[in-house]
Design an enzyme around this catalytic site. Structure first.
Site, PDB file in Angstrom:
ATOM      1  N   SER A  81      30.096  25.611  60.816  1.00 39.04           N
ATOM      2  CA  SER A  81      30.878  26.816  60.541  1.00 39.04           C
ATOM      3  C   SER A  81      30.616  27.836  61.641  1.00 39.04           C
ATOM      4  O   SER A  81      29.588  27.791  62.318  1.00 39.04           O
ATOM      5  CB  SER A  81      30.460  27.402  59.185  1.00 39.04           C
ATOM      6  OG  SER A  81      30.964  28.709  59.012  1.00 39.04           O
ATOM      7  N   LYS A 122      24.033  25.964  58.426  1.00 32.61           N
ATOM      8  CA  LYS A 122      25.073  25.502  59.335  1.00 32.61           C
ATOM      9  C   LYS A 122      24.578  25.455  60.784  1.00 32.61           C
ATOM     10  O   LYS A 122      25.015  24.615  61.574  1.00 32.61           O
ATOM     11  CB  LYS A 122      26.313  26.388  59.217  1.00 32.61           C
ATOM     12  CG  LYS A 122      27.081  26.181  57.919  1.00 32.61           C
ATOM     13  CD  LYS A 122      27.471  24.716  57.720  1.00 32.61           C
ATOM     14  CE  LYS A 122      28.487  24.533  56.607  1.00 32.61           C
ATOM     15  NZ  LYS A 122      28.811  23.099  56.387  1.00 32.61           N
ATOM     16  N   ASN A 159      30.852  16.952  54.663  1.00 39.18           N
ATOM     17  CA  ASN A 159      31.689  18.125  54.407  1.00 39.18           C
ATOM     18  C   ASN A 159      31.262  18.953  53.204  1.00 39.18           C
ATOM     19  O   ASN A 159      31.608  20.130  53.117  1.00 39.18           O
ATOM     20  CB  ASN A 159      33.141  17.654  54.210  1.00 39.18           C
ATOM     21  CG  ASN A 159      34.027  18.753  53.671  1.00 39.18           C
ATOM     22  OD1 ASN A 159      34.427  19.671  54.382  1.00 39.18           O
ATOM     23  ND2 ASN A 159      34.337  18.670  52.368  1.00 39.18           N
ATOM     24  N   TYR A 187      23.484  30.218  54.223  1.00 40.61           N
ATOM     25  CA  TYR A 187      24.601  29.415  54.738  1.00 40.61           C
ATOM     26  C   TYR A 187      24.577  29.360  56.265  1.00 40.61           C
ATOM     27  O   TYR A 187      24.722  28.291  56.867  1.00 40.61           O
ATOM     28  CB  TYR A 187      25.906  30.032  54.236  1.00 40.61           C
ATOM     29  CG  TYR A 187      27.162  29.282  54.602  1.00 40.61           C
ATOM     30  CD1 TYR A 187      27.543  28.152  53.898  1.00 40.61           C
ATOM     31  CD2 TYR A 187      27.988  29.731  55.625  1.00 40.61           C
ATOM     32  CE1 TYR A 187      28.713  27.464  54.219  1.00 40.61           C
ATOM     33  CE2 TYR A 187      29.160  29.065  55.951  1.00 40.61           C
ATOM     34  CZ  TYR A 187      29.510  27.932  55.244  1.00 40.61           C
ATOM     35  OH  TYR A 187      30.663  27.264  55.554  1.00 40.61           O
ATOM     36  N   ALA A 214      22.014  29.800  58.274  1.00 38.01           N
ATOM     37  CA  ALA A 214      20.865  29.018  58.736  1.00 38.01           C
ATOM     38  C   ALA A 214      21.109  27.526  58.562  1.00 38.01           C
ATOM     39  O   ALA A 214      20.789  26.718  59.446  1.00 38.01           O
ATOM     40  CB  ALA A 214      19.612  29.439  57.973  1.00 38.01           C
ATOM     41  N   VAL A 240      25.156  15.700  46.726  1.00 35.85           N
ATOM     42  CA  VAL A 240      24.672  15.284  48.043  1.00 35.85           C
ATOM     43  C   VAL A 240      23.219  15.686  48.260  1.00 35.85           C
ATOM     44  O   VAL A 240      22.570  15.197  49.190  1.00 35.85           O
ATOM     45  CB  VAL A 240      25.550  15.856  49.176  1.00 35.85           C
ATOM     46  CG1 VAL A 240      26.980  15.359  49.057  1.00 35.85           C
ATOM     47  CG2 VAL A 240      25.509  17.387  49.192  1.00 35.85           C
TER      48      VAL A 240
END
Length: 258
Positions: A150, A167, A92, A163, A165, A66
């Site tokens: 999250s 999200k 996702n 992670y 930052a 992605v």
């Protein structure tokens, strides 16, 4: 009279990270509710197994990262070729690269940002362009995009600043796109998961951290992939036709507030 608003019979949805865990559960739930999916994942073998399970008439697949903008465009092309178009997206796909702030390498930072934040943008942009082109050609279309965030993006986390930052950034993607595209009947929402039983959460669910986290979850247990997939399907469905720009926490009560 049966309420068909929750049906996904007219939905053709790209699902990233669909090869395992939550993504696989989401893709499966969409098909069970009558929809069709373009499943995207790095693991070609897992995609083939998913397609065998769901059927080629209901599931098209694309192996790729992605973080590559070309993959996002290709996913839309595959949806058009297989199903005549795409009108849904679930961003996702995810990775983790854990380290304390002072020890985190720039590569670990960038890998997580590339997948979670930039990857979500690439796919959101590609689907948006597809829907806007159809609208400008005179078609009456609508769309629904669900970005997966999250708890880490809403209340922070330890050892995963990359992670957290990324999200948090996903929340911004949702709000901006929801404002820009509402006039075209393209809805954009976020779902923020808590701790779900998948390979990505094995460390948190392990003996060292288990009790600390469970004590903060009012429902007192981890989430299951199949049950957290259902709210995603709700936001994709016409039952959520008046819902856009929202952030829904699916975490057993780990975060509670206005």
């Amino acid at each position: 009279m049966q309420d068909t608003a929750f049906s996904l019979a007219d939905k053709r949805v790209i699902v990233t990270g669909a090869g395992q865990g939550i993504g696989r559960a989401i893709a499966t739930a969409i098909v069970q509710l009558g929809g069709k999916v373009v499943a995207v994942d790095l693991n070609a073998e897992s995609l083939e197994a998913l397609q065998d399970e769901l059927g080629t008439g209901r599931c098209a697949v694309l192996a790729g990262s992605v973080s590559d903008p070309a993959v996002a465009g290709r996913a839309v092309e595959i949806g058009v070729a297989a199903f005549g178009g795409v009108n849904g997206l679930v961003n996702n796909a995810g990775v983790t690269r854990t380290a304390m702030i002072e020890k985190m390498s720039l590569d670990a930072w960038q890998q997580v940002i590339d997948v979670h934040l930039s990857g979500s943008f690439y796919f959101l942009q590609s689907l948006g362009r597809h829907l806007l082109e159809r609208t400008k050609a005179g078609e009456k279309v609508s769309g629904s995009i669900v970005n997966i965030s999250s708890d880490a993006g809403r209340r922070g986390t330890i050892g995963q600043i990359n992670y957290g930052a990324a999200k948090a950034g996903v929340l911004g993607l949702t709000m901006c796109a929801a404002r820009e595209w509402a006039k075209y009947d393209i809805r954009v929402n976020t779902i923020g998961f808590g701790v779900v039983e998948t390979p990505m959460t094995e460390t948190i669910r392990g003996e060292k951290f288990r009790d600390t986290y469970l004590q903060q979850i009012p429902l007192g247990r981890w989430g299951e992939a199949e049950e957290v997939a259902r709210p995603v399907c709700f936001l994709l469905s016409d039952a959520a036709a008046y819902v856009t720009g929202q952030h829904l926490s699916v975490n057993g009560g780990y975060t509670i507030g206005l």
